[in-house]
Motif scaffolding. Sequence first.
Motif, mmCIF file in Angstrom:
data_model
loop_
_atom_site.group_PDB
_atom_site.id
_atom_site.type_symbol
_atom_site.label_atom_id
_atom_site.label_comp_id
_atom_site.label_asym_id
_atom_site.label_seq_id
_atom_site.Cartn_x
_atom_site.Cartn_y
_atom_site.Cartn_z
ATOM 1 N N UNK A 174 113.111 90.497 -11.664
ATOM 2 C CA UNK A 174 113.852 89.246 -11.842
ATOM 3 C C UNK A 174 113.592 88.225 -10.748
ATOM 4 N N UNK A 175 112.991 88.648 -9.633
ATOM 5 C CA UNK A 175 112.697 87.701 -8.555
ATOM 6 C C UNK A 175 111.397 86.938 -8.801
ATOM 7 N N UNK A 176 110.625 87.339 -9.814
ATOM 8 C CA UNK A 176 109.380 86.641 -10.143
ATOM 9 C C UNK A 176 109.682 85.448 -11.038
ATOM 10 N N UNK A 177 109.216 84.283 -10.633
ATOM 11 C CA UNK A 177 109.360 83.094 -11.475
ATOM 12 C C UNK A 177 108.036 82.349 -11.643
ATOM 13 N N UNK A 178 107.142 82.502 -10.678
ATOM 14 C CA UNK A 178 105.840 81.839 -10.762
ATOM 15 C C UNK A 178 104.877 82.661 -11.628
ATOM 16 N N UNK A 179 103.907 81.962 -12.224
ATOM 17 C CA UNK A 179 102.894 82.630 -13.048
ATOM 18 C C UNK A 179 103.557 83.649 -13.972
ATOM 19 N N UNK A 180 104.473 83.167 -14.797
ATOM 20 C CA UNK A 180 105.288 84.057 -15.621
ATOM 21 C C UNK A 180 104.769 84.191 -17.048
ATOM 22 N N UNK A 181 103.542 83.776 -17.313
ATOM 23 C CA UNK A 181 102.970 84.020 -18.631
ATOM 24 C C UNK A 181 102.773 85.527 -18.780
ATOM 25 N N UNK A 240 98.973 86.857 -12.870
ATOM 26 C CA UNK A 240 99.285 86.668 -11.447
ATOM 27 C C UNK A 240 98.958 85.240 -11.032
ATOM 28 N N UNK A 241 99.378 84.841 -9.858
ATOM 29 C CA UNK A 241 99.025 83.523 -9.343
ATOM 30 C C UNK A 241 97.532 83.537 -9.013
ATOM 31 N N UNK A 242 96.757 82.764 -9.746
ATOM 32 C CA UNK A 242 95.315 82.761 -9.493
ATOM 33 C C UNK A 242 94.766 81.379 -9.143
ATOM 34 N N UNK A 243 95.665 80.462 -8.849
ATOM 35 C CA UNK A 243 95.262 79.163 -8.304
ATOM 36 C C UNK A 243 96.146 78.852 -7.102
ATOM 37 N N UNK A 282 101.108 79.659 -1.012
ATOM 38 C CA UNK A 282 102.560 79.815 -1.071
ATOM 39 C C UNK A 282 103.017 81.077 -1.789
ATOM 40 N N UNK A 283 102.115 81.979 -2.103
ATOM 41 C CA UNK A 283 102.484 83.192 -2.838
ATOM 42 C C UNK A 283 103.607 83.937 -2.113
ATOM 43 N N UNK A 284 104.711 84.164 -2.814
ATOM 44 C CA UNK A 284 105.817 84.941 -2.258
ATOM 45 C C UNK A 284 105.496 86.436 -2.378
ATOM 46 N N UNK A 285 106.139 87.292 -1.557
ATOM 47 C CA UNK A 285 105.849 88.737 -1.617
ATOM 48 C C UNK A 285 105.983 89.332 -3.018
#
Length: 296
Positions: free
Chosen positions: A42-49, A98-101, A138-141
């Motif tokens: 639930x803490x993931x909000x970025x790159x949520x596809x 995942x965040x890839x940019x 800015x990738x969070x843990x």
Amino acid sequence: MKQIFTSLLLIVVINSSVFSQTSTGFPEEYKVLHIEPSKTDSTISEANSPHLVVYNPEAKQGKLLFFMPGTGGIALKGPKSLFATAVNQGYHVINISYINTPAVAQICRGKVLAENSNCTKEFRTRRIYGNNNFSLIDDAPQDAIVNRLTKLLIYLSEHDKTGNWDTYLENGAPKWSEIAVSGQSQGGGMAAFIAKEQLVSRVVDFSGGWDYSDKPKIAKWYYSPSVTPSDVWYGTYHVTEPAAKIIKESYDAMGIPKSHIYPFNLPVPEGKKGHSNGVRNIGYVNDWIELLGKGN
């Protein structure tokens, strides 16, 4: 012999069950799941596809093929023919979201690279593990690739019992010995980086990243010792792609056996790029089978 395909062989391949696809893009006997990262953590909000998960419930349990797309890649739009081939070889498949940019090559360049020759290593460490203080992304843990994989495997073990996902977990973490790591472009570089530090079952790097320490010198991490033995490392590139030479140099630096390096050379369709052709062109299906080996 690599890339020698008779017309008869192509007919057999194209008419095989691997490419007898349903509306999901996969054979009807395969189980296909689309799972948003936020559902697993639930803490993931970025790159949520959604992540893409594919396997054959009727097949003998095999290894997991963990695939990471390249810069701008979307998991659900991944190379389905490649993944179908992997499932046919006995693998469960995860194409991770995942965040890839931005890409490593967009950050570790120019003045930044001149001031920090370890920039690419620090970048990849943060994006993969999320456990360092690299400040240029800015990738969070919780957004780290390994956390996303871990939380997805835990979620699947709880919600998809038929997949027997506990096979790929050990003490609440990925059981790397049961996992083959792979990816294209930035994702291929991530696969190689993971395999340097984790004992994985196999590495298949499709046109992996071209990291530098100080142009024209390739990144020092390519030369670092690998926990994963060289005999299970594989790498590909297309001879027409601009970075072909540096990709080949990185494969040599990582100690990939010459016979495990595949210089693809089939014609690239008009409007397409050689860089991504290696994971999209079904003309390479026999090479994919060699690269992947048997998953079960």
